[in-house]
Design an enzyme around this catalytic site. Structure first.
Site, PDB file in Angstrom:
ATOM      1  N   ASP A   1     120.578  82.480  -0.946  1.00 16.33           N
ATOM      2  CA  ASP A   1     120.367  83.309   0.246  1.00 16.33           C
ATOM      3  C   ASP A   1     120.990  84.675  -0.009  1.00 16.33           C
ATOM      4  O   ASP A   1     122.179  84.772  -0.314  1.00 16.33           O
ATOM      5  CB  ASP A   1     121.036  82.638   1.453  1.00 16.33           C
ATOM      6  CG  ASP A   1     120.839  83.422   2.743  1.00 16.33           C
ATOM      7  OD1 ASP A   1     120.073  84.406   2.742  1.00 16.33           O
ATOM      8  OD2 ASP A   1     121.447  83.036   3.764  1.00 16.33           O
TER       9      ASP A   1
ATOM     10  N   GLU B   1     116.107  82.790  -0.128  1.00 14.76           N
ATOM     11  CA  GLU B   1     116.109  83.123   1.296  1.00 14.76           C
ATOM     12  C   GLU B   1     116.412  84.600   1.529  1.00 14.76           C
ATOM     13  O   GLU B   1     117.388  85.124   1.003  1.00 14.76           O
ATOM     14  CB  GLU B   1     117.158  82.237   1.984  1.00 14.76           C
ATOM     15  CG  GLU B   1     117.252  82.422   3.488  1.00 14.76           C
ATOM     16  CD  GLU B   1     118.299  81.492   4.101  1.00 14.76           C
ATOM     17  OE1 GLU B   1     118.764  80.552   3.429  1.00 14.76           O
ATOM     18  OE2 GLU B   1     118.656  81.735   5.268  1.00 14.76           O
TER      19      GLU B   1
ATOM     20  N   SER C   1     126.676  75.695   2.588  1.00 14.39           N
ATOM     21  CA  SER C   1     126.471  77.057   2.123  1.00 14.39           C
ATOM     22  C   SER C   1     127.763  77.557   1.498  1.00 14.39           C
ATOM     23  O   SER C   1     128.832  77.444   2.102  1.00 14.39           O
ATOM     24  CB  SER C   1     126.087  77.915   3.338  1.00 14.39           C
ATOM     25  OG  SER C   1     125.963  79.248   2.965  1.00 14.39           O
TER      26      SER C   1
ATOM     27  N   LYS D   1     123.595  75.626  -0.939  1.00 17.76           N
ATOM     28  CA  LYS D   1     123.043  76.987  -0.882  1.00 17.76           C
ATOM     29  C   LYS D   1     124.098  77.946  -1.403  1.00 17.76           C
ATOM     30  O   LYS D   1     125.265  77.861  -1.016  1.00 17.76           O
ATOM     31  CB  LYS D   1     122.683  77.302   0.572  1.00 17.76           C
ATOM     32  CG  LYS D   1     122.379  78.755   0.853  1.00 17.76           C
ATOM     33  CD  LYS D   1     121.686  78.889   2.197  1.00 17.76           C
ATOM     34  CE  LYS D   1     122.522  79.633   3.216  1.00 17.76           C
ATOM     35  NZ  LYS D   1     121.779  79.912   4.448  1.00 17.76           N
TER      36      LYS D   1
ATOM     37  N   ASP E   1     114.646  84.418   7.131  1.00 17.59           N
ATOM     38  CA  ASP E   1     115.689  84.106   8.128  1.00 17.59           C
ATOM     39  C   ASP E   1     115.755  85.282   9.101  1.00 17.59           C
ATOM     40  O   ASP E   1     115.077  85.294  10.139  1.00 17.59           O
ATOM     41  CB  ASP E   1     117.023  83.872   7.388  1.00 17.59           C
ATOM     42  CG  ASP E   1     118.220  83.665   8.314  1.00 17.59           C
ATOM     43  OD1 ASP E   1     118.042  83.690   9.545  1.00 17.59           O
ATOM     44  OD2 ASP E   1     119.351  83.481   7.826  1.00 17.59           O
TER      45      ASP E   1
ATOM     46  N   LYS F   1     116.901  79.655  13.250  1.00 17.02           N
ATOM     47  CA  LYS F   1     118.218  79.686  13.881  1.00 17.02           C
ATOM     48  C   LYS F   1     117.986  79.779  15.378  1.00 17.02           C
ATOM     49  O   LYS F   1     117.323  80.710  15.857  1.00 17.02           O
ATOM     50  CB  LYS F   1     119.029  80.891  13.404  1.00 17.02           C
ATOM     51  CG  LYS F   1     119.650  80.681  12.041  1.00 17.02           C
ATOM     52  CD  LYS F   1     120.628  81.769  11.680  1.00 17.02           C
ATOM     53  CE  LYS F   1     121.258  81.448  10.341  1.00 17.02           C
ATOM     54  NZ  LYS F   1     121.309  82.614   9.462  1.00 17.02           N
TER      55      LYS F   1
ATOM     56  N   GLY G   1     122.685  77.854  10.705  1.00 19.23           N
ATOM     57  CA  GLY G   1     123.773  77.827  11.687  1.00 19.23           C
ATOM     58  C   GLY G   1     124.502  79.149  11.783  1.00 19.23           C
ATOM     59  O   GLY G   1     124.348  80.029  10.934  1.00 19.23           O
TER      60      GLY G   1
ATOM     61  N   LYS H   1     125.208  81.922  -1.721  1.00 21.96           N
ATOM     62  CA  LYS H   1     124.963  83.303  -1.310  1.00 21.96           C
ATOM     63  C   LYS H   1     124.866  84.144  -2.582  1.00 21.96           C
ATOM     64  O   LYS H   1     125.682  83.978  -3.499  1.00 21.96           O
ATOM     65  CB  LYS H   1     126.122  83.821  -0.443  1.00 21.96           C
ATOM     66  CG  LYS H   1     126.225  83.120   0.910  1.00 21.96           C
ATOM     67  CD  LYS H   1     125.170  83.609   1.883  1.00 21.96           C
ATOM     68  CE  LYS H   1     125.402  83.011   3.273  1.00 21.96           C
ATOM     69  NZ  LYS H   1     124.377  83.410   4.241  1.00 21.96           N
TER      70      LYS H   1
HETATM   71 MG    MG Z   1     120.265  83.121   5.822  1.00 21.69          MG
END
Ligand code: MG
Length: 379
Positions: free
Chosen positions: A189, A216, A136, A162, A241, A265, A293, A164
């Site tokens: 995400d 996400e 990420s 991934k 999420d 998660k 995570g 952000k």
């Molecule tokens: Mg997330």
């Protein structure tokens, strides 16, 4: 089985690289380790991976400590149980506080798997020997810096990246990364950063052109209707999420068609028992899952690896090696990734030894159910 003693260790580990969140810079992380002892003096370990501040979840390290010492310890002491799922029943009356509960649930699963001489992965029903890992990347100052970061991770063997995103940092960085890596498994995400207004919807819909694996949690955690509207409009899968804390939230997601992928998660869902149930429910509904995570130390990370060995974890999980974050972890050996994959441990329980000396060295607070409360405060 019966839990005869509980010990808690609040541990602060320095980070190899400090990182910037939307609110502040972190150079260390503080988590609470839970040790449960049974009547045969066997021990199981779990981790409360709550952030220190209430920005991802309403919980903090302090609220988890309060909940653990004030309620959860008493709820499990002396209770007879057969399966770790039974232990969840001990705290059924306590609302919320999923991260705190997850630490106790993890320790019960570790204890139970060890008592059965099996790995945690086998105990959970895992079927994989290797778990694929993704990385990420945060919001970078420039697109060139982002491209350098992506290059580094792809070179290290990670097959999924991934990004952000947030308003002002979405279509252009995604377009740039996609142009540079046409075949990369790429997903974004937003951590709920977008409003559900028309212009936000239009903006997110533009991302449909870049072959993303998923978008996400674009909207606020409880905004299932907005996620459903976006999912109806775009071909890319919407992943939830923060929205899914309880199994009922997953049922809502399914009923409202608010997404086609679930990020499980363990901490967010109160531990391995609920996480496994979410996996099973999603599998029945044809919703693939992956494991997110919380920068766990080795104990929580080992639980994530074990969970990710279940059959419906068909997308890469955030289970990169702990050496990316911590120079020395609380378990030995450290969890490491090789070519973007992590081996699922086969030893009993979490499959790693506890580094007691390192825990003691970095301990901030300690609690022992065998020691009167007034003698086990902050050290
Ligand atoms: Mg997330």
């Amino acid at each position: 089985m019966k839990i005869t003693r509980v010990r808690l260790f609040e541990v602060e580990l320095p980070l190899v690289h400090s990182f910037q969140t939307s609110s502040h810079k972190k150079s260390s992380l503080t988590h609470i380790l839970v040790e449960l002892t049974d009547e045969h003096d066997s021990t199981g370990w779990g981790e409360v991976a709550s952030p220190t501040h209430p920005y991802f979840t309403s919980e903090t390290t302090d609220t988890a400590w309060l909940m653990a010492t004030g309620y959860l310890v008493q709820s499990v002491l002396g209770v007879e149980w057969e399966h770790p799922g039974d232990v969840d029943g001990c705290w059924a009356k306590i609302r919320g506080h999923e991260f705190a509960k997850a630490g106790f649930a993890g320790a019960a699963w570790d204890l139970w798997a060890k008592a059965n001489s099996q790995s945690l992965a086998a105990g959970l029903g895992g079927t994989r020997s290797v778990v694929r890992s993704g990385v990420s990347l945060g919001i970078e100052p420039t697109i060139d810096i982002l491209l350098d970061q992506v290059d580094k991770q792809v070179s290290a063997g990670y097959g999924r990246v991934k990004l952000k995103i947030a308003p002002g940092w979405d279509v252009l960085p995604v377009q740039a990364v996609r142009q540079a890596y046409p075949a990369l498994d790429l997903h974004v995400d937003a951590n709920g950063a977008y409003g559900s207004d028309t212009s936000s919807m239009d903006r997110l819909a533009q991302l449909d052109a870049y072959g993303l694996t998923m978008i996400e949690q674009p909207f606020a955690p409880r905004d299932f209707p907005a996620h459903a509207r976006l999912q109806e409009r775009i071909a890319t899968a919407v992943c939830l999420d923060e929205a899914v804390v309880q199994l009922d939230d997953l049922r809502t997601m399914i009923a409202m068609k608010a997404g086609r992928v679930l990020n499980i998660k363990v901490s967010r869902m109160a531990g391995l028992t609920v996480a496994k149930a979410a996996h099973d429910l999603a599998w029945n509904e044809g919703i693939p899952v992956w494991c997110g995570g919380m920068h766990e130390f080795g104990i929580g990370r080992a639980g994530n690896v074990a969970l990710s060995s279940l059959p419906n974890f068909t997308l890469p999980s955030d289970v990169s090696g702990s050496d990316k974050y911590y120079a020395r972890d609380v378990i030995t050996p450290a969890i490491t990734a090789r070519d973007g994959a992590v081996d699922v441990p086969t030893g009993p329980g979490i499959g790693f030894a506890i580094d007691h000396a390192w825990i003691a060295h970095n301990q901030l607070r300690y609690f022992d159910s065998e020691v009167p409360a007034d003698q086990s405060g902050r050290q």
